[in-house]
Design a protein around this motif. Structure first.
Motif, PDB file in Angstrom:
ATOM      1  N   MET A   1       0.856  -1.195   0.000  1.00 55.83           N
ATOM      2  CA  MET A   1       0.000   0.000   0.000  1.00 55.83           C
ATOM      3  C   MET A   1       0.888   1.238   0.000  1.00 55.83           C
ATOM      4  SD  MET A   1      -2.970   1.183   2.714  1.00 55.83           S
ATOM      5  CE  MET A   1      -1.816   1.303   4.079  1.00 55.83           C
ATOM      6  N   ASN A   2       0.518   2.247  -0.808  1.00 60.51           N
ATOM      7  CA  ASN A   2       1.253   3.496  -0.805  1.00 60.51           C
ATOM      8  C   ASN A   2       0.277   4.664  -0.938  1.00 60.51           C
ATOM      9  OD1 ASN A   2       0.691   3.872  -3.675  1.00 60.51           O
ATOM     10  ND2 ASN A   2       2.238   2.281  -4.032  1.00 60.51           N
ATOM     11  N   ILE A   3       0.814   5.881  -0.867  1.00 59.35           N
ATOM     12  CA  ILE A   3      -0.039   7.063  -0.900  1.00 59.35           C
ATOM     13  C   ILE A   3      -0.818   7.148  -2.211  1.00 59.35           C
ATOM     14  CG2 ILE A   3      -0.050   9.584  -0.857  1.00 59.35           C
ATOM     15  CD1 ILE A   3       2.412   9.466   0.930  1.00 59.35           C
ATOM     16  N   ARG A   4      -0.160   6.804  -3.314  1.00 54.87           N
ATOM     17  CA  ARG A   4      -0.828   6.883  -4.614  1.00 54.87           C
ATOM     18  C   ARG A   4      -2.031   5.945  -4.673  1.00 54.87           C
ATOM     19  NH1 ARG A   4      -1.345  10.753  -7.993  1.00 54.87           N
ATOM     20  NH2 ARG A   4       0.877  11.053  -8.361  1.00 54.87           N
ATOM     21  N   ASP A   5      -1.896   4.739  -4.069  1.00 54.53           N
ATOM     22  CA  ASP A   5      -3.037   3.823  -4.016  1.00 54.53           C
ATOM     23  C   ASP A   5      -4.224   4.478  -3.313  1.00 54.53           C
ATOM     24  OD1 ASP A   5      -1.489   1.964  -5.283  1.00 54.53           O
ATOM     25  OD2 ASP A   5      -1.164   0.693  -3.516  1.00 54.53           O
ATOM     26  N   LEU A   6      -3.934   5.161  -2.211  1.00 53.99           N
ATOM     27  CA  LEU A   6      -5.002   5.829  -1.458  1.00 53.99           C
ATOM     28  C   LEU A   6      -5.611   6.979  -2.269  1.00 53.99           C
ATOM     29  CD1 LEU A   6      -3.361   5.929   2.088  1.00 53.99           C
ATOM     30  CD2 LEU A   6      -5.253   4.469   1.352  1.00 53.99           C
ATOM     31  N   GLU A   7      -4.786   7.677  -3.031  1.00 56.91           N
ATOM     32  CA  GLU A   7      -5.294   8.763  -3.866  1.00 56.91           C
ATOM     33  C   GLU A   7      -6.224   8.222  -4.953  1.00 56.91           C
ATOM     34  OE1 GLU A   7      -1.677  12.046  -3.578  1.00 56.91           O
ATOM     35  OE2 GLU A   7      -1.636  10.504  -5.147  1.00 56.91           O
ATOM     36  N   TYR A   8      -5.829   7.103  -5.575  1.00 55.85           N
ATOM     37  CA  TYR A   8      -6.689   6.493  -6.590  1.00 55.85           C
ATOM     38  C   TYR A   8      -8.011   6.054  -5.968  1.00 55.85           C
ATOM     39  CZ  TYR A   8      -2.623   6.189  -9.744  1.00 55.85           C
ATOM     40  OH  TYR A   8      -1.542   6.475 -10.542  1.00 55.85           O
ATOM     41  N   PHE A   9      -7.927   5.417  -4.791  1.00 55.32           N
ATOM     42  CA  PHE A   9      -9.156   4.927  -4.156  1.00 55.32           C
ATOM     43  C   PHE A   9     -10.060   6.100  -3.768  1.00 55.32           C
ATOM     44  CE2 PHE A   9     -11.777   3.954  -0.509  1.00 55.32           C
ATOM     45  CZ  PHE A   9     -12.447   2.817  -0.958  1.00 55.32           C
ATOM     46  N   SER A  10      -9.481   7.176  -3.230  1.00 54.29           N
ATOM     47  CA  SER A  10     -10.276   8.331  -2.824  1.00 54.29           C
ATOM     48  C   SER A  10     -11.049   8.891  -4.016  1.00 54.29           C
ATOM     49  CB  SER A  10      -9.369   9.416  -2.230  1.00 54.29           C
ATOM     50  OG  SER A  10     -10.122  10.552  -1.857  1.00 54.29           O
TER      51      SER A  10
ATOM     52  N   VAL B   1      -5.233   1.705 -11.986  1.00 52.98           N
ATOM     53  CA  VAL B   1      -6.173   1.992 -10.905  1.00 52.98           C
ATOM     54  C   VAL B   1      -6.686   0.691 -10.297  1.00 52.98           C
ATOM     55  CG1 VAL B   1      -8.340   3.147 -10.298  1.00 52.98           C
ATOM     56  CG2 VAL B   1      -6.834   4.153 -12.041  1.00 52.98           C
ATOM     57  N   SER B   2      -6.960  -0.284 -11.145  1.00 53.28           N
ATOM     58  CA  SER B   2      -7.470  -1.583 -10.668  1.00 53.28           C
ATOM     59  C   SER B   2      -6.456  -2.267  -9.762  1.00 53.28           C
ATOM     60  CB  SER B   2      -7.801  -2.493 -11.854  1.00 53.28           C
ATOM     61  OG  SER B   2      -8.834  -1.948 -12.639  1.00 53.28           O
ATOM     62  N   TYR B   3      -5.181  -2.235 -10.157  1.00 53.91           N
ATOM     63  CA  TYR B   3      -4.134  -2.866  -9.342  1.00 53.91           C
ATOM     64  C   TYR B   3      -3.982  -2.149  -7.997  1.00 53.91           C
ATOM     65  CZ  TYR B   3      -2.664  -5.669 -13.367  1.00 53.91           C
ATOM     66  OH  TYR B   3      -2.633  -6.556 -14.416  1.00 53.91           O
ATOM     67  N   ALA B   4      -4.162  -0.835  -8.004  1.00 51.24           N
ATOM     68  CA  ALA B   4      -4.070  -0.077  -6.754  1.00 51.24           C
ATOM     69  C   ALA B   4      -5.165  -0.518  -5.785  1.00 51.24           C
ATOM     70  CB  ALA B   4      -4.186   1.418  -7.039  1.00 51.24           C
ATOM     71  N   VAL B   5      -6.396  -0.658  -6.288  1.00 49.14           N
ATOM     72  CA  VAL B   5      -7.503  -1.104  -5.439  1.00 49.14           C
ATOM     73  C   VAL B   5      -7.252  -2.534  -4.954  1.00 49.14           C
ATOM     74  CG1 VAL B   5      -9.978  -1.623  -5.373  1.00 49.14           C
ATOM     75  CG2 VAL B   5      -9.151   0.437  -6.555  1.00 49.14           C
ATOM     76  N   LYS B   6      -6.740  -3.377  -5.845  1.00 49.15           N
ATOM     77  CA  LYS B   6      -6.444  -4.761  -5.465  1.00 49.15           C
ATOM     78  C   LYS B   6      -5.414  -4.813  -4.342  1.00 49.15           C
ATOM     79  CE  LYS B   6      -5.088  -9.259  -7.379  1.00 49.15           C
ATOM     80  NZ  LYS B   6      -4.679  -9.993  -8.595  1.00 49.15           N
TER      81      LYS B   6
ATOM     82  N   LEU C   1      -4.902  -2.539  -2.056  1.00 46.79           N
ATOM     83  CA  LEU C   1      -5.578  -2.120  -0.826  1.00 46.79           C
ATOM     84  C   LEU C   1      -6.453  -3.243  -0.275  1.00 46.79           C
ATOM     85  CD1 LEU C   1      -6.601   1.537  -1.788  1.00 46.79           C
ATOM     86  CD2 LEU C   1      -4.927   0.870  -0.061  1.00 46.79           C
ATOM     87  N   GLU C   2      -7.148  -3.946  -1.161  1.00 47.24           N
ATOM     88  CA  GLU C   2      -8.003  -5.065  -0.717  1.00 47.24           C
ATOM     89  C   GLU C   2      -7.155  -6.173  -0.120  1.00 47.24           C
ATOM     90  OE1 GLU C   2     -11.915  -4.673  -3.605  1.00 47.24           O
ATOM     91  OE2 GLU C   2     -10.160  -5.747  -4.390  1.00 47.24           O
ATOM     92  N   GLU C   3      -5.991  -6.435  -0.692  1.00 50.37           N
ATOM     93  CA  GLU C   3      -5.099  -7.451  -0.130  1.00 50.37           C
ATOM     94  C   GLU C   3      -4.562  -7.005   1.222  1.00 50.37           C
ATOM     95  OE1 GLU C   3      -2.169  -7.965  -3.148  1.00 50.37           O
ATOM     96  OE2 GLU C   3      -3.409  -9.339  -4.371  1.00 50.37           O
ATOM     97  N   HIS C   4      -4.275  -5.723   1.333  1.00 53.23           N
ATOM     98  CA  HIS C   4      -3.758  -5.196   2.600  1.00 53.23           C
ATOM     99  C   HIS C   4      -4.791  -5.343   3.718  1.00 53.23           C
ATOM    100  CE1 HIS C   4      -1.470  -2.533   5.309  1.00 53.23           C
ATOM    101  NE2 HIS C   4      -2.647  -1.971   5.595  1.00 53.23           N
ATOM    102  N   TYR C   5      -6.043  -4.998   3.409  1.00 56.25           N
ATOM    103  CA  TYR C   5      -7.085  -5.034   4.439  1.00 56.25           C
ATOM    104  C   TYR C   5      -7.799  -6.383   4.520  1.00 56.25           C
ATOM    105  CZ  TYR C   5      -6.485  -0.015   4.978  1.00 56.25           C
ATOM    106  OH  TYR C   5      -5.956   1.233   5.225  1.00 56.25           O
TER     107      TYR C   5
END
Length: 298
Positions: free
Chosen positions: A1-10, A32-37, A39-43
């Motif tokens: 997870m990184n800041i950019r992932d959170l920006e995409y999700f927001s 964008v899809s990989y960023a959400v994935k 985050l989903e793996e992280h949580y």
């Protein structure tokens, strides 16, 4: 997870469209899809509920929870970046509304050493509303602020320094000048010249207009208090103002108290983020402000 992932999700939580998010950040949809994935793996849960057609998406309950927190998290990163940048540049940004600055410097004119010390800061001028927003976002490190109620905010340390009344100022040639005190309803019969919107004085004016059920005419707005004073002295209009040095020294102006039921109070305080690490210079400035005699008699 990184800041950019959170920006995409927001952005995705607001737009609910991978296509629009990709366009906004000038990246591909798979990015964008990989960023959400990630985050989903992280949580360890789904954050997005996708339809089989993939034409529309919705947030899961867990996604809604992340949405509620992610904007605050991203804002904190921005505030952190700005605080570190200010520290690296050895440049402290201090908010100073013009009215309060005038009052503070009038108290310090005989102490050239303190004046020189304050000049080492990067002083940021503006209305208290604007400076309040800059303080919360980390654009400034510390600020003096005016308000019509004592300032309270969960993210700020606030110290009340002084409080004083608002007055009606009129030309000595204005019929109001002969009165010892007036209601705002009486004052509302005359055109006003006010500080620009964004200053605390405007909120006090609005409160008084609503309380008295009046709609006073505002002829001009200015950011320069000297210009306001000159126009009021020439009887172009009247103003609502605190009793500050620039008006005290201007001949031809009369200060008229409002009746007790119409009194509005101007609170002067300083504030800084609870997360801030204050350097020695800011701590010294706080000591100077704490030690000032704010009343005119002293």
């Amino acid at each position: 997870m990184n800041i950019r992932d959170l920006e995409y999700f927001s952005a995705l939580a607001e737009l609910l469209s991978f296509t629009q998010v990709a366009h906004k950040f000038s990246v591909s949809q798979p990015t964008v899809s990989y960023a959400v994935k990630r985050l989903e793996e992280h949580y360890g849960c789904d954050l997005i509920a996708r339809e089989a057609s993939h034409r529309s998406i919705a947030l899961t309950n867990e996604g809604e929870i992340l949405k509620a927190h992610v904007r605050y998290i991203l804002d904190e990163f921005v505030t952190l970046d700005r605080a570190i940048e200010h520290a690296k540049n050895n440049r402290t940004h201090i908010g100073f509304p013009p009215i309060i600055r005038s009052k503070v410097f009038s108290k310090l004119l005989d102490d050239k050493e303190i004046i020189r010390f304050i000049s080492n800061f990067h002083l940021v001028s503006g209305g208290s509303n604007e400076l309040f927003s800059k303080l919360l976002s980390g654009k400034i490190d510390f600020s003096l602020l005016g308000s019509v109620n004592p300032l309270i905010h969960p993210n700020l340390h606030v110290k009340l320094l002084h409080q004083q009344e608002f007055f009606i100022f009129a030309s000595k040639d204005n019929p109001l000048a002969a009165q010892k005190e007036i209601s705002f309803e009486q004052a509302a019969a005359y055109p006003f010249i006010l500080l620009e919107k964004g200053y605390t004085h405007g909120l006090a004016f609005q409160n008084l207009a609503e309380k008295s059920s009046t709609k006073p005419e505002v002829q001009f707005y200015f950011s320069d208090v000297q210009t306001i004073g000159q126009l009021v002295r020439s009887n172009v209009g009247i103003t609502l103002m605190t009793d500050f040095p620039a008006f005290q020294e201007m001949d031809g102006l009369v200060k008229i108290p409002l009746v007790p039921e119409d009194k509005e109070i101007f609170y002067i305080q300083y504030a800084y983020l609870k997360s801030a690490v204050l350097n020695q210079d800011v701590q010294k400035l706080m000591g100077i402000l704490d030690g000032l005699s704010w009343t005119e008699e002293e």
